[in-house]
Design a protein around this motif. Structure first.
Motif, PDB file in Angstrom:
ATOM      1  N   ARG A  19       0.836  -1.215   0.000  1.00 45.58           N
ATOM      2  CA  ARG A  19       0.000   0.000   0.000  1.00 45.58           C
ATOM      3  C   ARG A  19       0.865   1.256   0.000  1.00 45.58           C
ATOM      4  N   ARG A  22       2.449   1.604  -3.461  1.00 49.55           N
ATOM      5  CA  ARG A  22       1.492   1.936  -4.526  1.00 49.55           C
ATOM      6  C   ARG A  22       0.913   3.343  -4.371  1.00 49.55           C
ATOM      7  N   ASP A  23       0.581   3.714  -3.125  1.00 46.07           N
ATOM      8  CA  ASP A  23      -0.236   4.918  -2.912  1.00 46.07           C
ATOM      9  C   ASP A  23       0.557   6.159  -2.560  1.00 46.07           C
ATOM     10  N   ASP A  51       2.501  -6.425 -11.357  1.00 45.42           N
ATOM     11  CA  ASP A  51       1.315  -7.132 -11.857  1.00 45.42           C
ATOM     12  C   ASP A  51       0.063  -6.260 -11.772  1.00 45.42           C
ATOM     13  N   HIS A  52       0.116  -5.255 -10.902  1.00 42.89           N
ATOM     14  CA  HIS A  52      -0.998  -4.307 -10.767  1.00 42.89           C
ATOM     15  C   HIS A  52      -0.687  -2.987 -11.479  1.00 42.89           C
ATOM     16  N   ARG A 147      -6.658  -8.476   3.575  1.00 47.44           N
ATOM     17  CA  ARG A 147      -7.271  -7.478   2.699  1.00 47.44           C
ATOM     18  C   ARG A 147      -6.274  -6.362   2.362  1.00 47.44           C
ATOM     19  N   THR A 150      -4.155  -7.296  -0.477  1.00 49.67           N
ATOM     20  CA  THR A 150      -4.848  -7.576  -1.735  1.00 49.67           C
ATOM     21  C   THR A 150      -5.102  -6.253  -2.437  1.00 49.67           C
ATOM     22  N   LEU A 151      -4.246  -5.912  -3.373  1.00 52.30           N
ATOM     23  CA  LEU A 151      -4.301  -4.560  -3.940  1.00 52.30           C
ATOM     24  C   LEU A 151      -5.571  -4.298  -4.730  1.00 52.30           C
ATOM     25  N   SER A 152      -6.235  -5.360  -5.177  1.00 52.24           N
ATOM     26  CA  SER A 152      -7.498  -5.152  -5.906  1.00 52.24           C
ATOM     27  C   SER A 152      -8.637  -4.795  -4.953  1.00 52.24           C
ATOM     28  N   ALA A 153      -8.426  -4.936  -3.654  1.00 48.46           N
ATOM     29  CA  ALA A 153      -9.485  -4.657  -2.669  1.00 48.46           C
ATOM     30  C   ALA A 153      -9.428  -3.194  -2.244  1.00 48.46           C
ATOM     31  N   ASP A 154     -10.569  -2.505  -2.352  1.00 46.47           N
ATOM     32  CA  ASP A 154     -10.653  -1.146  -1.821  1.00 46.47           C
ATOM     33  C   ASP A 154     -10.805  -1.217  -0.308  1.00 46.47           C
TER      34      ASP A 154
END
Ligand SMILES: NC(=O)c1ccc[n+]([C@@H]2O[C@H](COP(=O)([O-])OP(=O)(O)OC[C@H]3O[C@@H](n4cnc5c(N)ncnc54)[C@H](OP(=O)(O)O)[C@@H]3O)[C@@H](O)[C@H]2O)c1
Length: 221
Positions: A19, A22-23, A51-52, A147, A150-154
């Motif tokens: 996180r 990425r953020d 991958d993301h 969670r 899991t980068l696809s999870a908001d």
């Protein structure tokens, strides 16, 4: 800021590393007792990020070297190993803020129970193990690592924060604000940490006893 995740090869470390990388623009170093393991984990996190669609650098280093480079060091190890881990990096922390996400728990046939150390909370145990004058915060206790990682999870979670002083509080508030879907909430000084840590076994018991509930966090209205 430069964030070191001591013991960041584990579950909560992975989530925070992914996180943050990425953020945010903060630099991330994964720490480990074993420099090679740290490097391998950092490489795995970079692959997950790629991958993301995120090109980000995650460094890996032995815990002391990670701490030496850090503005903020998050001690991502089980509560039983917190004191040893902090003492092993004490000479390298410098002016860094030390953050504990650790929760002491025990389980029986009824479920999970909060199991604080004699000083009152694991966050206060971290403060006791740190060199005098170290800014210390407690945060991230109620985040579900599955969670988080899991980068696809908001996310839509609150992060209660306790801190020894303004330096620690402001650093952690900034980190939390910079991660998508997390809201920092100031919960007072370190003597209030037990109230935050004690929520974590409740989240686990709720997840175990209610269909469809897993990877719970907290949100205050
Ligand atoms: N998992 C969650 O959902 C979650 C959520 C909120 C808070 N937390 C808190 O975050 C902390 C870490 O949880 P986790 O689930 O990420 O733990 P974990 O995956 O079991 O372990 C994290 C890391 O701790 C290090 N470690 C293991 N044994 C050690 C020892 N004897 N001495 C020093 N370091 C040791 C290991 O790193 P190296 O082998 O690379 O050194 C390991 O990768 C805990 O205190 C937990 O209460 C966890």
């Amino acid at each position: 800021m430069h964030v070191a995740l001591l013991g960041g090869t584990g579950d909560i470390g992975e989530g925070l590393a992914l996180r943050l990388a990425r953020d945010t623009d903060h630099a991330v170093t994964v720490g480990s007792r074993d420099a090679e393991k740290a490097g391998d984990a950092a490489g795995e996190y970079e692959t997950i990020l790629a991958d993301h669609g995120v090109k980000a650098t995650v460094e890996g280093a032995e815990n002391a070297a990670a701490a030496a480079a850090a503005d903020v060091a998050v001690c991502c190890v089980p509560a039983y190993h917190l004191t040893d881990t902090i003492e092993a990096v004490a000479d390298d922390l410098g002016d860094a803020v030390l953050v504990s996400p650790a929760v002491g728990m025990k389980s029986d046939e009824s479920g999970m129970h909060y199991n604080p150390p004699g000083v009152g909370s694991v966050t206060e145990l971290a403060a006791a193990a740190a060199p005098d004058g170290t800014p210390v915060a407690g945060a991230f206790h109620n985040l579900a690592a599955g969670r988080l990682g899991t980068l696809s999870a908001d996310l839509d979670w609150d992060v209660p924060i306790v801190a020894s002083d303004d330096t620690a509080r402001e650093a952690v508030v900034t980190l939390v604000e910079d991660m998508s879907g997390l809201r920092p909430l100031v919960a007072g000084d370190l003597s209030n940490a037990a109230e935050i840590e004690g929520l974590t076994p409740l989240l686990i018991n709720l997840a175990r006893n209610n269909d469809g509930m897993h990877d719970l966090g907290v949100k205050f209205w």
